[in-house]
Design a protein around this motif. Structure first.
Motif, PDB file in Angstrom:
ATOM      1  N   ASP A  27       0.745  -1.182  -0.112  1.00 34.31           N
ATOM      2  CA  ASP A  27       0.108   0.048  -0.038  1.00 34.31           C
ATOM      3  C   ASP A  27       0.799   1.386   0.155  1.00 34.31           C
ATOM      4  OD1 ASP A  27      -2.257   1.425   0.481  1.00 34.31           O
ATOM      5  OD2 ASP A  27      -1.675   1.791   2.439  1.00 34.31           O
ATOM      6  N   ASP A  28       0.774   2.089  -0.992  1.00 38.79           N
ATOM      7  CA  ASP A  28       1.545   3.316  -1.161  1.00 38.79           C
ATOM      8  C   ASP A  28       3.158   3.076  -1.143  1.00 38.79           C
ATOM      9  OD1 ASP A  28       1.775   6.364  -1.063  1.00 38.79           O
ATOM     10  OD2 ASP A  28       2.060   6.236   1.209  1.00 38.79           O
ATOM     11  N   ASP A  29       3.387   1.994  -1.665  1.00 41.51           N
ATOM     12  CA  ASP A  29       4.710   1.538  -1.769  1.00 41.51           C
ATOM     13  C   ASP A  29       5.517   1.601  -0.313  1.00 41.51           C
ATOM     14  OD1 ASP A  29       4.827   1.269  -4.558  1.00 41.51           O
ATOM     15  OD2 ASP A  29       5.337   3.220  -4.686  1.00 41.51           O
ATOM     16  N   SER A  30       4.491   1.135   0.656  1.00 39.89           N
ATOM     17  CA  SER A  30       4.955   1.000   1.993  1.00 39.89           C
ATOM     18  C   SER A  30       4.610  -0.259   2.801  1.00 39.89           C
ATOM     19  CB  SER A  30       4.332   2.317   2.829  1.00 39.89           C
ATOM     20  OG  SER A  30       2.983   2.094   2.747  1.00 39.89           O
ATOM     21  N   ILE A  71       9.966  13.406   9.959  1.00 36.49           N
ATOM     22  CA  ILE A  71       9.871  12.520   8.742  1.00 36.49           C
ATOM     23  C   ILE A  71       9.723  13.460   7.454  1.00 36.49           C
ATOM     24  CG2 ILE A  71       7.152  12.530   8.902  1.00 36.49           C
ATOM     25  CD1 ILE A  71       7.389   9.706   7.780  1.00 36.49           C
ATOM     26  N   ASP A  72      10.471  13.100   6.232  1.00 37.05           N
ATOM     27  CA  ASP A  72      10.535  13.835   5.316  1.00 37.05           C
ATOM     28  C   ASP A  72       9.952  12.894   4.042  1.00 37.05           C
ATOM     29  OD1 ASP A  72      12.770  12.151   5.199  1.00 37.05           O
ATOM     30  OD2 ASP A  72      14.055  13.606   4.919  1.00 37.05           O
ATOM     31  N   ILE A  73       9.147  12.117   4.329  1.00 39.84           N
ATOM     32  CA  ILE A  73       8.691  11.489   3.230  1.00 39.84           C
ATOM     33  C   ILE A  73       7.183  11.122   3.333  1.00 39.84           C
ATOM     34  CG2 ILE A  73       8.510   8.877   2.601  1.00 39.84           C
ATOM     35  CD1 ILE A  73      11.281   8.373   3.792  1.00 39.84           C
ATOM     36  N   PRO A  74       6.548  11.699   2.163  1.00 40.34           N
ATOM     37  CA  PRO A  74       4.785  11.641   2.323  1.00 40.34           C
ATOM     38  C   PRO A  74       4.542  10.376   2.435  1.00 40.34           C
ATOM     39  CG  PRO A  74       5.884  12.001   0.130  1.00 40.34           C
ATOM     40  CD  PRO A  74       6.970  12.046   0.880  1.00 40.34           C
TER      41      PRO A  74
END
Length: 376
Positions: free
Chosen positions: A128-131, A304-307
């Motif tokens: 999901d969401d590349d996560s 955190i700097d990742i959406p």
């Protein structure tokens, strides 16, 4: 003629009354369909005012691929005016979007319980969401989250979960981050049953960023740690067994000279430097222990700097049986807390009570003395 007129007037009156009744019924129907019931309005208002505050604390700035797990805390605050239930999750993602569940291990510990291993969330959370979406709970044989994974949090209360995270040696290196996520809903104030089916929530959350690094090559021996004997380890002339001048002049000292020059101590000091045996990381190449800085600098939590978006997976179901189990677990935890007392707070309360008692006795003694003096 009068009969006809009477019949006509009667027909007009009947038609008029029919039209009036029809209009009244239509007005009532419009009012009932356009205005929701009081209970439905109350539930909708309760649901809109229910929200949990999520945060993570103490997330290390660096994780070592293949290293030991590192610990942080996951806090949930129920600042709403209603009790609620929820499933806790942790969503992780790296900058390249290549992080997979096989690259990590996540463990969690609820208050008063043992450490448990988190699982990939049901419904395809791994991609999901590349996560990676991890459930702090269990999944049953049907592929759904178990009822035991559902937690209850009363209004005005908070819950802190300990989490341990580690990455495999082949985990992708570089920047990554994690955010706390919950799926839950409010409980009706009267029935104590869920209001609606629940919602995912990670809006306005405070996540944390970190870097996944390789282990530093500290395991390679330096030239000073080759094991060759140092100059200090070479046997001295007195250690070769040649008698010294004092020993030759005084034969009676010969028995004491032999035990004081033990030759076996020379190889032991010459095989390796003491610093090698005192530093396990130098011989094994293991990363620094959990909780300390591993990058040579500050290990404070990084933003955190990742959406990261709200999960789009199939949400778990909130069942009445799950709510019952969650309530029983919350009541048990409250009883355990009440039984243990509060630790240092109990001591402080007892000390304060003792001080008040002493002050009261002292005051009573002074008053009696004054009264005796007045009577005299």
């Amino acid at each position: 003629m009068s009969i006809r007129r009477s019949l006509a007037l009667a027909g007009v009156a009947a038609l008029t009354s029919s039209l009036v009744l029809t209009g009244a019924q239509g007005a009532m129907a419009v009012g009932s369909t356009g205005t929701p019931s009081a209970s439905a309005t109350a539930q909708a208002d309760q649901k809109s005012k229910y929200a949990l505050d999520l945060s993570v604390h103490g997330v290390p700035s660096t994780f070592i691929a293949g290293g030991a797990p590192r610990e942080f805390t996951y806090k949930i605050d129920n600042s709403s005016k209603h009790d609620g239930v929820f499933y806790p999750f942790v969503k992780l993602k790296n900058k390249q979007g290549s992080l997979e569940a096989a690259n990590l291990k996540l463990e969690y510990q609820l208050p008063g319980e043992a450490w448990q291993t988190g699982v990939v969330a049901p419904g395809g959370g791994e991609h999901d969401d590349d996560s990676v979406l991890m459930l702090l709970g269990g999944v049953g044989s049907n592929g759904n989250a178990t009822d035991d994974s559902l937690l209850l949090l009363n209004r005005g209360e908070s819950l802190t979960i300990k989490v341990r995270l580690s990455f495999t040696e082949d985990a992708p290196l570089g920047r990554a981050g994690l955010v706390p996520v919950v799926f839950g809903g409010a409980l009706d104030d009267n029935t104590h049953l869920p209001v609606g089916n629940g919602d995912f929530s990670c809006d306005g959350i405070r996540g944390a960023g970190f870097t996944i690094k390789k282990a530093t090559p500290t395991g390679k021996p330096t030239p000073t740690h080759t094991g060759k004997p140092t100059p200090s380890g070479k046997p001295t002339p007195s250690g070769t067994g040649t008698p010294s001048s004092s020993a030759s002049a005084t034969p009676t000292t010969t028995p004491t000279t032999e035990p004081t020059t033990p030759a076996p101590t020379t190889p032991a000091t010459g095989t390796a430097s003491p610093s090698v045996s005192a530093s396990p990381s130098a011989s094994t190449g293991a990363p620094a222990p959990s909780g300390g800085a591993t990058d040579g600098g500050s290990d404070a939590q990084q933003p955190i700097d990742i959406p990261v978006s709200v999960p789009k997976v199939t949400p778990p179901k909130i069942t009445p049986a799950g709510v019952t189990k969650a309530k029983a677990a919350a009541d048990k935890a409250s009883k355990n807390l009440a039984t243990t007392g509060g630790g240092d707070d109990t001591t402080a309360i007892a000390a304060a009570g003792g001080a008040v008692l002493v002050a009261g006795v002292g005051t009573l003694v002074v008053l009696r003395r004054r009264k005796s003096g007045q009577q005299a």
